[in-house]
Design a protein around this motif. Structure first.
Motif, PDB file in Angstrom:
ATOM      1  N   LEU A  99      57.576 -75.323 -50.156  1.00  0.00           N
ATOM      2  CA  LEU A  99      56.234 -75.746 -49.775  1.00  0.00           C
ATOM      3  C   LEU A  99      55.376 -75.877 -50.693  1.00  0.00           C
ATOM      4  CD1 LEU A  99      55.080 -77.463 -47.385  1.00  0.00           C
ATOM      5  CD2 LEU A  99      54.299 -75.135 -46.475  1.00  0.00           C
TER       6      LEU A  99
ATOM      7  N   ASP B 212      56.628 -82.319 -42.562  1.00  0.00           N
ATOM      8  CA  ASP B 212      56.118 -81.764 -43.730  1.00  0.00           C
ATOM      9  C   ASP B 212      56.159 -82.978 -44.951  1.00  0.00           C
ATOM     10  OD1 ASP B 212      54.930 -79.131 -43.100  1.00  0.00           O
ATOM     11  OD2 ASP B 212      57.142 -78.650 -43.213  1.00  0.00           O
TER      12      ASP B 212
ATOM     13  N   TRP C 188      59.532 -84.238 -46.584  1.00  0.00           N
ATOM     14  CA  TRP C 188      60.841 -83.634 -46.042  1.00  0.00           C
ATOM     15  C   TRP C 188      61.576 -84.493 -45.469  1.00  0.00           C
ATOM     16  CZ3 TRP C 188      63.093 -79.488 -47.049  1.00  0.00           C
ATOM     17  CH2 TRP C 188      63.869 -78.841 -46.125  1.00  0.00           C
TER      18      TRP C 188
ATOM     19  N   TYR D 158      54.598 -84.593 -53.682  1.00  0.00           N
ATOM     20  CA  TYR D 158      53.522 -83.706 -53.562  1.00  0.00           C
ATOM     21  C   TYR D 158      52.517 -83.920 -54.542  1.00  0.00           C
ATOM     22  CZ  TYR D 158      55.173 -80.846 -49.672  1.00  0.00           C
ATOM     23  OH  TYR D 158      55.312 -80.233 -48.432  1.00  0.00           O
TER      24      TYR D 158
END
Length: 404
Positions: free
Chosen positions: A16, A61, A64, A187
């Protein structure tokens, strides 16, 4: 929707990377993007860079969903050969689609450089004939690409053996392709977007979407609202649930990755990514930490329980095929995974409005093996639509080609 099985390598490798905040207060923005995968990230990046305020929402998330299961081969070569696409939509449109995909790799290179540390590498692409009967068709494909000055080279069986150390009847070697860590890029882009003022929220479930011609209202399960002028549905393979018309067929696709190879990956993968003419096709690439990633063994359906059950056997099959393709290298298994994979009948994506929704709702369905390159094109196409401008691929990549 259950869209993956096993242990997708990118999420395990990266973990993460960042905790995005919950949606706890109302938001007003120009564009709400539903989906926090690589497609949503590229679209948000494009809009934010050009002055549009953006809110990104995902029920999982970030990254994901199918992004974590992507094998991220970045090619301009579409799953539908240029020759076949020309028969469907004319040679000019086929060339336009291929050219846009080729240009998108350069765009992605710039985006990746700005994002930083996303394992982006330029590669060549070797499209090899895995059956002798495919050679004539491959020659026609090569001739059409050469006619339109695409950077390709013809290799006969001896050329392939000498240059790449693999056995094939013939191949087209393309000079331009790339690979990336799609999870990390997602991300990086959304972390940067948040730093630039975008609202990015994961683990956000919507209970209601109300769309009018010039505005959209999204309401979360906790009653928090997002008010936007436009909604872009970039929810990957789950986007199909927003329209009654079936525009793609879901399949299951499988992937296997080795432990880092002592001494480095096979010579062929240090130069190029590989894929074959057989359908469904086998493909292979390296990672920047010297692993071999191989994928394929697609099922013609997507049933999560069956996909889960089949994964161990599929992983063994992919391992055997990798060993046959690279017999001089010992490959030790590391991870295997599977995921939903959607294909359109012509191999092209869908971007833009759909007749079932008002013009404030836009779709980003970057389906097929070119998902990331398609999303890069689609980000610019959707921005043009939002800004009231025409894009050269607006018609070909729209639902209108299906009569809608």
């Amino acid at each position: 929707m259950d869209i993956k099985s096993g242990y997708p390598f990118w999420a395990v490798k990266n973990g993460l990377m960042h905790a995005f905040p919950a949606l706890t207060r109302d938001v007003r923005c120009d564009v709400a993007v539903l989906g926090g995968g690589i497609s949503g990230a590229l679209i948000a990046h494009e809009l934010l860079t050009h002055g549009h305020s953006v809110c990104v929402l995902d029920k999982r998330d970030i990254g994901w969903g199918s992004t974590s299961a992507s094998t991220a081969l970045l090619q301009y070569e579409i799953d539908t050969p240029m020759c076949e696409l020309a028969k469907m939509y004319g040679e000019d449109n086929a060339v336009l689609a291929y050219l846009a995909c080729m240009q998108s790799i350069g765009v992605l290179a710039d985006i990746a450089a700005d994002a930083g540390d996303v394992a982006f590498d330029l590669r060549k692409s070797l499209y090899f004939s895995s059956q002798k009967s495919h050679v004539r068709r491959l020659q026609a494909e090569y001739a059409l690409r050469r006619k339109h000055r695409f950077p390709v080279h013809w290799l006969d069986a001896e050329d392939v053996r000498t240059q790449f150390g693999i056995e094939a009847h013939a191949a087209i070697l393309s000079d331009l392709a790339a690979q990336v860590d799609p999870y990390r890029l997602t991300y990086r882009l959304l972390m940067h977007a948040a730093d630039q003022g975008a609202s990015v929220h994961d683990r956000c479930t919507l209970k209601r979407i109300v769309a009018k011609p010039h505005r959209v209202e999204l309401t979360s399960e906790y009653g928090v609202q997002v008010h936007a002028k436009h909604l872009v549905v970039a929810a990957g393979y789950e986007s199909q649930q927003f329209i009654r018309q079936r525009v793609a067929k879901n399949r299951s696709s499988y992937a296997w990755i080795s432990e880092p190879v002592p001494g480095g990956v096979p010579h062929a993968l240090s130069k190029a990514m590989l894929w074959e003419t057989r359908r469904p096709y086998l493909y292979a690439r390296a990672t920047n930490d010297q692993r071999v990633l191989i994928g394929g063994e697609d099922d013609a359906f997507d049933v999560p329980l069956l996909r889960d059950a089949r994964l161990p056997k599929k992983a063994r099959t992919l391992h055997r095929k990798a060993a046959r393709l690279f017999p001089t290298v010992t490959l030790k298994p590391s991870f295997a995974w599977a995921g939903t994979f959607a294909e359109t009948a012509d191999g092209l994506p869908f971007f833009g409005v759909h007749a079932e929704h008002p013009p404030s709702v836009l779709f980003a369905m970057a389906y097929g093996g070119n998902g990331i390159t398609y999303s890069t094109i689609g980000a610019r196409l959707l921005r043009a639509t939002i800004e009231g401008r025409q894009h050269p691929l607006a018609a070909l990549f729209s639902f209108r080609r299906l009569g809608h």
